[in-house]
Design a protein around this motif. Structure first.
Motif, PDB file in Angstrom:
ATOM      1  N   GLY A   1       0.926  -1.249  -0.128  1.00  0.00           N
ATOM      2  CA  GLY A   1       0.104   0.007   0.038  1.00  0.00           C
ATOM      3  C   GLY A   1       0.756   1.155  -0.043  1.00  0.00           C
ATOM      4  O   GLY A   1       2.033   1.092  -0.005  1.00  0.00           O
ATOM      5  N   GLU A   2       0.058   2.177   0.198  1.00  0.00           N
ATOM      6  CA  GLU A   2       0.797   3.743  -0.028  1.00  0.00           C
ATOM      7  C   GLU A   2       1.298   4.234   1.206  1.00  0.00           C
ATOM      8  O   GLU A   2       2.390   4.868   1.197  1.00  0.00           O
ATOM      9  CB  GLU A   2      -0.164   4.852  -0.611  1.00  0.00           C
ATOM     10  CG  GLU A   2      -0.778   4.521  -2.063  1.00  0.00           C
ATOM     11  CD  GLU A   2       0.511   4.233  -3.057  1.00  0.00           C
ATOM     12  OE1 GLU A   2       1.491   5.136  -2.948  1.00  0.00           O
ATOM     13  OE2 GLU A   2       0.496   3.229  -3.695  1.00  0.00           O
ATOM     14  N   TRP A   3       0.709   4.017   2.472  1.00  0.00           N
ATOM     15  CA  TRP A   3       0.856   4.495   3.773  1.00  0.00           C
ATOM     16  C   TRP A   3       1.872   3.529   4.434  1.00  0.00           C
ATOM     17  O   TRP A   3       1.832   2.416   4.511  1.00  0.00           O
ATOM     18  CB  TRP A   3      -0.279   4.449   4.545  1.00  0.00           C
ATOM     19  CG  TRP A   3      -1.337   5.639   4.133  1.00  0.00           C
ATOM     20  CD1 TRP A   3      -2.381   5.384   3.104  1.00  0.00           C
ATOM     21  CD2 TRP A   3      -1.451   7.038   4.463  1.00  0.00           C
ATOM     22  NE1 TRP A   3      -3.275   6.479   2.975  1.00  0.00           N
ATOM     23  CE2 TRP A   3      -2.566   7.518   3.723  1.00  0.00           C
ATOM     24  CE3 TRP A   3      -0.542   8.000   5.118  1.00  0.00           C
ATOM     25  CZ2 TRP A   3      -2.781   8.914   3.661  1.00  0.00           C
ATOM     26  CZ3 TRP A   3      -0.792   9.286   5.041  1.00  0.00           C
ATOM     27  CH2 TRP A   3      -1.938   9.556   4.483  1.00  0.00           C
ATOM     28  N   ILE A   4       2.633   4.402   5.204  1.00  0.00           N
ATOM     29  CA  ILE A   4       3.770   3.960   6.027  1.00  0.00           C
ATOM     30  C   ILE A   4       3.529   4.649   7.436  1.00  0.00           C
ATOM     31  O   ILE A   4       3.550   5.730   7.692  1.00  0.00           O
ATOM     32  CB  ILE A   4       5.363   4.119   5.691  1.00  0.00           C
ATOM     33  CG1 ILE A   4       5.469   3.471   4.297  1.00  0.00           C
ATOM     34  CG2 ILE A   4       6.279   3.660   6.593  1.00  0.00           C
ATOM     35  CD1 ILE A   4       5.427   2.062   4.209  1.00  0.00           C
ATOM     36  N   GLY A   5       3.437   3.585   8.600  1.00  0.00           N
ATOM     37  CA  GLY A   5       2.975   4.240   9.910  1.00  0.00           C
ATOM     38  C   GLY A   5       4.488   4.085  10.639  1.00  0.00           C
ATOM     39  O   GLY A   5       5.242   3.068  10.310  1.00  0.00           O
ATOM     40  N   ILE A   6       4.418   4.942  11.404  1.00  0.00           N
ATOM     41  CA  ILE A   6       5.683   5.191  12.336  1.00  0.00           C
ATOM     42  C   ILE A   6       5.150   5.317  13.820  1.00  0.00           C
ATOM     43  O   ILE A   6       4.301   6.015  14.215  1.00  0.00           O
ATOM     44  CB  ILE A   6       6.645   6.178  12.096  1.00  0.00           C
ATOM     45  CG1 ILE A   6       7.057   6.033  10.475  1.00  0.00           C
ATOM     46  CG2 ILE A   6       7.915   6.131  12.899  1.00  0.00           C
ATOM     47  CD1 ILE A   6       8.112   7.340  10.061  1.00  0.00           C
ATOM     48  N   ARG A   7       5.817   4.392  14.870  1.00  0.00           N
ATOM     49  CA  ARG A   7       5.929   4.535  15.937  1.00  0.00           C
ATOM     50  C   ARG A   7       7.216   4.422  16.805  1.00  0.00           C
ATOM     51  O   ARG A   7       7.780   3.543  16.504  1.00  0.00           O
ATOM     52  CB  ARG A   7       4.977   3.269  16.766  1.00  0.00           C
ATOM     53  CG  ARG A   7       4.909   3.275  18.095  1.00  0.00           C
ATOM     54  CD  ARG A   7       4.330   1.969  18.724  1.00  0.00           C
ATOM     55  NE  ARG A   7       2.757   1.694  18.320  1.00  0.00           N
ATOM     56  CZ  ARG A   7       2.186   0.879  18.000  1.00  0.00           C
ATOM     57  NH1 ARG A   7       2.815  -0.503  17.996  1.00  0.00           N
ATOM     58  NH2 ARG A   7       0.949   0.974  17.804  1.00  0.00           N
ATOM     59  N   ALA A   8       7.635   5.546  17.286  1.00  0.00           N
ATOM     60  CA  ALA A   8       8.865   5.902  17.610  1.00  0.00           C
ATOM     61  C   ALA A   8       8.972   6.477  19.132  1.00  0.00           C
ATOM     62  O   ALA A   8       8.183   7.565  19.387  1.00  0.00           O
ATOM     63  CB  ALA A   8       9.709   6.589  16.499  1.00  0.00           C
ATOM     64  N   ASP A   9      10.107   6.198  19.660  1.00  0.00           N
ATOM     65  CA  ASP A   9      10.465   7.162  21.010  1.00  0.00           C
ATOM     66  C   ASP A   9      11.905   7.380  20.870  1.00  0.00           C
ATOM     67  O   ASP A   9      12.767   6.832  20.183  1.00  0.00           O
ATOM     68  CB  ASP A   9      10.070   6.240  22.043  1.00  0.00           C
ATOM     69  CG  ASP A   9       9.678   7.102  23.332  1.00  0.00           C
ATOM     70  OD1 ASP A   9      10.127   8.159  23.286  1.00  0.00           O
ATOM     71  OD2 ASP A   9       9.175   6.472  24.348  1.00  0.00           O
ATOM     72  N   VAL A  10      12.126   8.281  21.795  1.00  0.00           N
ATOM     73  CA  VAL A  10      13.670   8.698  21.715  1.00  0.00           C
ATOM     74  C   VAL A  10      14.327   8.392  23.439  1.00  0.00           C
ATOM     75  O   VAL A  10      13.583   8.613  24.059  1.00  0.00           O
ATOM     76  CB  VAL A  10      13.715  10.045  21.252  1.00  0.00           C
ATOM     77  CG1 VAL A  10      13.253  10.315  19.756  1.00  0.00           C
ATOM     78  CG2 VAL A  10      13.067  10.963  22.318  1.00  0.00           C
ATOM     79  N   GLY A  11      15.575   8.618  23.283  1.00  0.00           N
ATOM     80  CA  GLY A  11      16.373   8.666  24.525  1.00  0.00           C
ATOM     81  C   GLY A  11      17.411   9.650  24.279  1.00  0.00           C
ATOM     82  O   GLY A  11      17.907   9.479  23.154  1.00  0.00           O
ATOM     83  N   TYR A  12      17.244  10.721  25.117  1.00  0.00           N
ATOM     84  CA  TYR A  12      18.586  11.637  24.952  1.00  0.00           C
ATOM     85  C   TYR A  12      19.392  11.828  26.364  1.00  0.00           C
ATOM     86  O   TYR A  12      18.955  11.594  27.458  1.00  0.00           O
ATOM     87  CB  TYR A  12      17.742  13.091  25.183  1.00  0.00           C
ATOM     88  CG  TYR A  12      16.716  13.293  23.995  1.00  0.00           C
ATOM     89  CD1 TYR A  12      17.052  12.861  22.789  1.00  0.00           C
ATOM     90  CD2 TYR A  12      15.937  14.217  24.179  1.00  0.00           C
ATOM     91  CE1 TYR A  12      16.193  13.270  21.683  1.00  0.00           C
ATOM     92  CE2 TYR A  12      14.790  14.442  23.083  1.00  0.00           C
ATOM     93  CZ  TYR A  12      15.109  13.910  21.778  1.00  0.00           C
ATOM     94  OH  TYR A  12      14.103  14.183  20.835  1.00  0.00           O
ATOM     95  N   GLY A  13      20.660  11.621  25.902  1.00  0.00           N
ATOM     96  CA  GLY A  13      21.762  11.350  26.964  1.00  0.00           C
ATOM     97  C   GLY A  13      22.002  12.738  27.573  1.00  0.00           C
ATOM     98  O   GLY A  13      21.742  13.782  27.159  1.00  0.00           O
ATOM     99  N   PRO A  14      23.143  13.115  28.405  1.00  0.00           N
ATOM    100  CA  PRO A  14      23.395  14.215  29.106  1.00  0.00           C
ATOM    101  C   PRO A  14      24.373  15.027  28.413  1.00  0.00           C
ATOM    102  O   PRO A  14      24.644  16.154  28.635  1.00  0.00           O
ATOM    103  CB  PRO A  14      23.832  13.882  30.444  1.00  0.00           C
ATOM    104  CG  PRO A  14      24.399  12.505  30.438  1.00  0.00           C
ATOM    105  CD  PRO A  14      23.608  11.935  29.375  1.00  0.00           C
TER     106      PRO A  14
END
Length: 267
Positions: free
Chosen positions: A224-237
């Motif tokens: 199909g045409e649609w791509i889904g994204i489920r994402a999270d991030v981690g940021y260090g100091p």
């Protein structure tokens, strides 16, 4: 060029020579967004001594520096041949300020032989809610030129929400290469680099969060045409972060994705 990120000019000693449209321009300055180069490198990998009995699985793209909105050369080769597993490599180059051709991005991929595993097929994540439940966000509509203007971008979660994972559906509204129909994998890579933005918890008015790479483990070819994204991030100091997520089609998960992130405060 029309509605496309690139146009094929010729094929020669350094591979395919393509012009880059302003539609490739990204959000971090005078350079291409990471998604069009990623998709173009994947196109090169798919066209490299193609085998109907095998497909790409793990794909890594590394952005070696700013990719200029300028002509590029792309080539690919089989680095390690095999009947069941092959390693492919691709490189994108552009002319630098001295007039020399230098690499600006590269990709590698494992190509694996297909067999029937329908009997044990499974996924490792829950599907996204459907596209009809997603909404556009005014923040993306301010981009009237460049790469973001080519996206049909629908959000299932509030952008930059500090709680939990970000979720979006995306599709590109233009061709990758003028006059060519994108393959399912090219459609995925034409938007997958946005996982860094979907998962972002940083205020784009105060911070830049530039990813240097993208790693995708593809266990099912999207449909199909649609791509889904489920994402999270981690940021260090210390200015280093990571994006981790899952990619989907409308039937469910298709791949895992990871990106390294450089964080910098805006002056």
């Amino acid at each position: 060029m029309g509605d496309a990120y690139y146009e094929l000019l010729e094929t020669g000693e350094h591979g395919e020579h393509l012009s880059s449209a302003d539609l490739t321009r990204g959000t971090w300055g005078d350079m291409q967004h990471g998604a069009p180069p990623c998709a173009l490198l994947v196109r090169a990998l798919e066209n490299c001594e193609p085998r109907p009995d095998a497909r790409l699985s793990r794909i890594v793209v590394e952005l070696l520096g700013p990719v200029p909105v300028a002509p590029v050369w792309v080539s690919a080769r089989v680095e390690r041949p095999g009947s069941k597993i092959e390693l492919l490599a691709a490189v994108m180059s552009s002319v630098d300020r001295t007039g020399e051709l230098r690499p600006v991005a590269r990709a590698s991929a494992w190509r694996m032989r297909r067999t029937d595993t329908t009997e044990i097929q499974r996924s490792f994540d829950e599907p996204l809610r459907p596209v009809v439940e997603a909404a556009t966000w005014a923040g993306t509509q301010r981009f009237t030129t460049g790469y973001v203007s080519t996206l049909d971008w629908r959000w299932l979660t509030k952008p930059n929400d500090s709680e939990g994972e970000g979720e979006s559906w995306l599709r590109s509204t233009v061709d990758l290469v003028h006059g060519e129909k994108m393959s399912p994998l090219q459609k995925l890579f034409a938007v997958a680099d946005n996982a860094n933005g979907v998962g972002s918890k940083a205020d784009i008015r105060r911070w830049t969060f530039l990813n240097t790479d993208i790693t995708i483990h593809l266990y099912r070819v999207p449909e199909g045409e649609w791509i889904g994204i489920r994402a999270d991030v981690g940021y260090g100091p210390d200015g280093v972060g990571a994006t981790i997520g899952t990619l989907f089609d409308q039937h469910g998960p298709v791949a895992g994705i990871q990106q390294a992130v450089l964080l910098q405060r805006r002056s």
